[in-house]
Design a protein around this motif. Structure first.
Motif, PDB file in Angstrom:
ATOM      1  N   ASN A 256      44.655  40.550  42.422  1.00  0.00           N
ATOM      2  CA  ASN A 256      43.206  40.436  42.226  1.00  0.00           C
ATOM      3  C   ASN A 256      42.589  39.427  43.176  1.00  0.00           C
ATOM      4  O   ASN A 256      41.486  39.632  43.700  1.00  0.00           O
ATOM      5  CB  ASN A 256      42.910  40.030  40.783  1.00  0.00           C
ATOM      6  CG  ASN A 256      43.163  41.162  39.811  1.00  0.00           C
ATOM      7  OD1 ASN A 256      43.148  42.323  40.190  1.00  0.00           O
ATOM      8  ND2 ASN A 256      43.404  40.825  38.562  1.00  0.00           N
TER       9      ASN A 256
ATOM     10  N   TYR B 163      39.790  40.154  45.872  1.00  0.00           N
ATOM     11  CA  TYR B 163      38.548  39.373  45.870  1.00  0.00           C
ATOM     12  C   TYR B 163      38.233  38.835  47.262  1.00  0.00           C
ATOM     13  O   TYR B 163      37.111  38.969  47.760  1.00  0.00           O
ATOM     14  CB  TYR B 163      38.695  38.237  44.864  1.00  0.00           C
ATOM     15  CG  TYR B 163      37.616  37.184  44.920  1.00  0.00           C
ATOM     16  CD1 TYR B 163      36.311  37.464  44.553  1.00  0.00           C
ATOM     17  CD2 TYR B 163      37.902  35.887  45.349  1.00  0.00           C
ATOM     18  CE1 TYR B 163      35.324  36.507  44.592  1.00  0.00           C
ATOM     19  CE2 TYR B 163      36.923  34.920  45.394  1.00  0.00           C
ATOM     20  CZ  TYR B 163      35.641  35.233  45.018  1.00  0.00           C
ATOM     21  OH  TYR B 163      34.670  34.277  45.068  1.00  0.00           O
TER      22      TYR B 163
ATOM     23  N   TRP C  77      32.048  38.416  39.962  1.00  0.00           N
ATOM     24  CA  TRP C  77      33.506  38.334  39.869  1.00  0.00           C
ATOM     25  C   TRP C  77      33.925  37.297  38.831  1.00  0.00           C
ATOM     26  O   TRP C  77      34.900  37.488  38.107  1.00  0.00           O
ATOM     27  CB  TRP C  77      34.084  37.992  41.233  1.00  0.00           C
ATOM     28  CG  TRP C  77      35.582  38.035  41.275  1.00  0.00           C
ATOM     29  CD1 TRP C  77      36.461  37.053  40.881  1.00  0.00           C
ATOM     30  CD2 TRP C  77      36.393  39.124  41.698  1.00  0.00           C
ATOM     31  NE1 TRP C  77      37.756  37.459  41.053  1.00  0.00           N
ATOM     32  CE2 TRP C  77      37.748  38.731  41.545  1.00  0.00           C
ATOM     33  CE3 TRP C  77      36.120  40.386  42.199  1.00  0.00           C
ATOM     34  CZ2 TRP C  77      38.810  39.560  41.885  1.00  0.00           C
ATOM     35  CZ3 TRP C  77      37.172  41.208  42.533  1.00  0.00           C
ATOM     36  CH2 TRP C  77      38.500  40.796  42.376  1.00  0.00           C
TER      37      TRP C  77
ATOM     38  N   LYS D  93      36.048  38.914  36.220  1.00  0.00           N
ATOM     39  CA  LYS D  93      37.411  38.646  36.682  1.00  0.00           C
ATOM     40  C   LYS D  93      37.968  39.793  37.527  1.00  0.00           C
ATOM     41  O   LYS D  93      39.177  40.005  37.610  1.00  0.00           O
ATOM     42  CB  LYS D  93      38.358  38.405  35.496  1.00  0.00           C
ATOM     43  CG  LYS D  93      37.894  37.312  34.551  1.00  0.00           C
ATOM     44  CD  LYS D  93      37.743  35.976  35.242  1.00  0.00           C
ATOM     45  CE  LYS D  93      37.294  34.906  34.272  1.00  0.00           C
ATOM     46  NZ  LYS D  93      37.055  33.619  34.935  1.00  0.00           N
ATOM     47  N   GLY D  94      37.093  40.535  38.176  1.00  0.00           N
ATOM     48  CA  GLY D  94      37.532  41.621  39.040  1.00  0.00           C
ATOM     49  C   GLY D  94      38.007  42.851  38.312  1.00  0.00           C
ATOM     50  O   GLY D  94      38.613  43.746  38.925  1.00  0.00           O
TER      51      GLY D  94
END
Length: 822
Positions: free
Chosen positions: A511, A515, A547, A551-552
């Motif tokens: 992740n 990001y 994000w 948290k993606g």
């Protein structure tokens, strides 16, 4: 360090949140100070309960609460309230108002102007406190008869005394001369009223922002001292240096003090919460630090050097007391036995305190907690990995020397082991070990400590990198066991750092890599198309804040994996706050709620984002879950929306799709739950019983279909000034020119244009004579103007003669009937 690691710190207008938080037990209104009649733009739940009106019913009414006036409302108080609003003053009143069900209540009303960053009054904050208990019963014509004069006097005295005791800290003089006292009167604490402007998150004076310049510099100092500790502690423990060196002792003590100061600063430093927000509350900061790193930091900061120094002082005292016995010994055997006894007792304690220094390596946890700040930079990762590799090699070199130093002397025979790597190194460089029989009675000589450390580091480096030249090789059992363990660790470390770094990090930080890849793509896009700086900052802040909130995680992708029933349950849980807060959903069945929940979407907005533009189609209904927004029409704030508000269009009542008549802009970070028009209408058409309840109970706080008609105070004042500057021309009824027009109107129908013009000229001559007689300077000019207008009229009439019905002359001059105008 990217802005995302600093938390959500974009400038935002937190005025509404501050007012709601500080006045949780107070009823208040917010009114626009730049629009005529100061319409209400926000009212809290306390005022709605106090007045009986819904928030949507209060919006856009006057902040003076004239809709709550009644027969017993004092006219003088009404005038004072309007005067306070007109002059943008701060004041308070006791006023009798009426609730929605016409119940009279006494309210203690306080008015305070709110300014923006340009020191311009843009809002009025009106707070209310119910003081009906001190005024009951309210005297009107029906209740006044039953009260005697003595009873009314007693009640008035008691009520006034209680009211004075309750409102003792407040006085009109203090409010007018000390604005900070007004904040106390409004139950907003000791702070001055916040301004209506965008501002960065504020922290208390004793709290340090974790991303400020001072904290960043301090973190670099701590990082350097941490590496210093990680290097020097194993070296000092293994090579037994600095035992009685005062300079090194002072230096280590200073480092310990700096780390103790760092512990104190950590109790006063903000941190980023789980939702990406900056936590500045002192209590939460202390609890978070105590639960995470406090114990490790405290153990690593204990003054082990000072404890060890005191232990060595005791050792020196014992040695000095035993030294006279060595001069009086009768033989060397007696001296050897005494030395062995001292060495067996004291060095055991010494090695114990020296080994406690290794606990300082826990300070490397400070590097671990900052590691995510540097992972997005490739060069930083490479340097960090090289430092880790060198640090591990340094630790292994210290252990390698400690093993050789322990095994170089055979304790049973008190001889040097020739197969030890230390003995072989001493022989190769020409500094062999020898036994001092005349002096200390111990083994002396051998390589110096610098040579020993360099040789140890050389051996560990060659072993870790799997090169192994063999010029330094393990010979004893302990050395071989350690070499085997070091080879295993070295192979894994080498493969990890220099072989598969990219693969391992991609697996561990999927992740995070996604990001950073997204951020790099966005940066490249903004640079390629030369997006303006302000818009670029908004885009980056939106991506970072979104994000931080999600948290993606791709919610749609996760829901697509679940079956239909499970997906509906999850959606109901995600939208539970909307369903619980709004009475329109209380009568909905489980099937109806599940159908609605699947259609809802969650939208995150950053400060400054526009949710609706003027002229944009109103195809969504929005529910505010958190944050605040402002509705702007004609550059004026007509509404401020907060948690629990609904805005959009009542398209379930309308047949056509409307356009937005105002802009809706986010003031803070907001979470909105939105549902599209087609989806909502489809659900309502299927659940007809719920549709009726929904249409009846859902009240829009702001209906963007309807344009609010208002006049700005500045425009009204400008128009009044323009009217004063204009000179109006008024002609009295007995003026000659007015009489001339009346005569002309009476005779124009019966006369030809030529005769009318001659008549007009004759009258103008008469007016001229009258002007000389009456000294009227404007008459002749006006008559000339009328004459010119009449000439134009006569030319038009000649070009279009009127139609006549008969007569010989008329028949000759008139055109055919078909050409006559209607």
């Amino acid at each position: 360090m990217h802005g995302g690691k600093r938390g959500l710190v974009a400038p935002q207008n937190t005025f509404l949140e501050n007012i709601v938080r500080r006045s949780s037990e107070t009823s208040f209104l917010l009114g626009n100070a730049q629009i005529l009649e100061w319409p209400v733009v926000y009212s809290n739940d306390g005022f709605c309960k106090l007045s009986g009106y819904h928030r949507a019913e209060v919006m856009h009414r006057s902040s003076t609460c004239n809709f709550m006036y009644g027969d017993l409302t004092d006219k003088m108080t009404i005038d004072k309230i309007r005067q306070t609003f007109d002059n943008y003053e701060s004041n308070f009143f006791e006023v009798l108002l009426y609730t929605k069900n016409k119940t009279p209540i006494w309210l203690y009303m306080q008015v305070a102007p709110i300014r923006n960053e340009k020191d311009k009054v843009v809002l009025f904050l009106c707070t209310f406190r119910d003081i009906t208990l001190f005024k009951q019963p309210i005297e009107d014509e029906s209740t006044r008869v039953g009260w005697t004069k003595f009873a009314r006097l007693t009640r008035a005295l008691s009520n006034n005394r209680n009211l004075v005791q309750q409102l003792a800290p407040i006085s009109q003089t203090e409010v007018s001369h000390k604005p900070s006292r007004l904040a106390e009167a409004l139950q907003l604490g000791s702070d001055i009223l916040p301004q209506y402007k965008q501002e960065a998150p504020k922290t208390p004076p004793h709290i340090i922002l974790h991303y400020c310049t001072f904290k960043t510099t301090w973190d670099w100092v701590i990082l350097i001292l941490t590496f210093y500790t990680a290097i020097m502690v194993p070296y000092n423990v293994s090579f037994k240096t600095k035992q009685n060196n005062l300079a090194w002792l002072v230096l280590d003590s200073v480092v310990d003090v700096i780390f103790l100061i760092d512990i104190v600063l950590n109790f006063h430093t903000t941190f980023v919460g789980p939702a990406g927000e900056v936590i500045s509350d002192a209590k939460l900061i202390r609890m978070n630090y105590l639960k995470t790193w406090f114990v490790i930091d405290l153990l690593s900061c204990l003054p082990y050097d000072i404890i060890n120094a005191f232990e060595h002082v005791d050792e020196d005292v014992i040695t000095s007391t035993s030294s006279p016995a060595s001069h009086l010994r009768e033989s060397s055997n007696f001296h050897r036995n005494t030395t062995r006894i001292e060495d067996s007792l004291l060095p055991g304690l010494s090695s114990l305190f020296s080994s406690l220094k290794v606990i300082r390596l826990l300070r490397l946890g400070r590097v671990a907690r900052k590691l995510d700040h540097y992972l997005e930079y490739g060069a930083a990762v490479l340097v960090l990995l090289v430092c880790v590799f060198g640090l591990v090699a340094h630790w292994l070199a210290c252990i390698w020397y400690s093993i050789g130093d322990y095994e170089v002397i055979d304790e049973t025979t008190n001889t040097i082991k020739n197969d030890s790597w230390l003995c072989q190194l001493a022989l190769s460089i020409g500094t062999p070990y020898h036994y001092n029989t005349s002096g200390t009675g111990q083994w002396e000589g051998g390589p110096n400590k610098d040579t020993l450390y360099i040789s140890s580091l050389y051996f560990t480096m060659t072993s870790l990198t799997t090169i192994g030249f063999g010029n330094i090789a393990p010979t004893t059992d302990g050395e071989k066991i350690f070499s085997v363990a070091m080879m295993m660790v070295g192979s894994l470390l080498y493969a990890t750092i220099f072989g598969n770094v990219t693969t391992i990090f991609q697996q561990m930080y999927t992740n995070t890599n996604r990001y950073h890849e997204m951020l790099n793509n966005v940066r490249d896009f903004l640079k390629l198309y030369q997006v303006p700086k302000g818009l670029s900052e908004r885009v980056m802040d939106f991506i970072v804040s979104t994000w931080a909130m999600s948290k993606g995680i791709d919610t749609d992708r996760v829901l697509s994996i679940c079956p239909k029933d499970m997906r509906a349950d999850i959606c109901v849980h995600l939208n539970r706050q909307v369903f619980n807060d709004h009475p329109a959903f209380r009568l909905a069945s489980d099937g109806c709620l599940r159908s609605l929940a699947v259609e809802f979407q969650t939208t995150h907005c950053a400060p400054g984002d526009l949710i609706f533009h003027i002229g944009e189609s109103l195809d969504t209904l929005c529910f505010v879950v958190s944050g605040s927004l402002e509705v702007i029409q004609d550059d004026e704030v007509i509404a401020i929306l907060g948690k629990g508000d609904v805005f959009g269009d009542a398209f379930w009542k309308e047949s056509t799709l409307a356009r937005a008549c105002a802009n809706v802009r986010a003031l803070t970070y907001c979470d909105l739950h939105v549902i599209r028009r087609d989806a909502l209408v489809r659900v309502l058409e299927f659940y007809t019983a719920f549709a009726n309840s929904f249409s009846r109970n859902l009240i829009l706080t702001c209906n963007l279909r309807k344009r609010i008609i208002f006049r700005k105070i500045a425009d009204v004042k400008r128009e009044q000034e323009r009217q004063r500057s204009e000179v109006t021309l008024s002609i009295p009824e007995d003026h000659p020119v007015r009489k001339l027009f009346q005569r002309f109107r009476q005779q124009r129908d019966s006369q030809t244009p030529g005769e009318s013009l001659a008549y007009l000229e004759h009258n103008c001559v008469q007016v001229e004579l009258q002007r000389h007689h009456h000294s009227d300077s404007n008459s002749y000019t006006q008559c000339q103007t009328v004459s010119l207008q009449h000439q134009e009229y006569s030319s038009i009439v000649q070009s279009n003669p009127p139609c006549t019905g008969g007569g010989e002359d008329a028949g000759k001059a008139a055109p055919p009937p078909s050409t006559c105008p209607d």
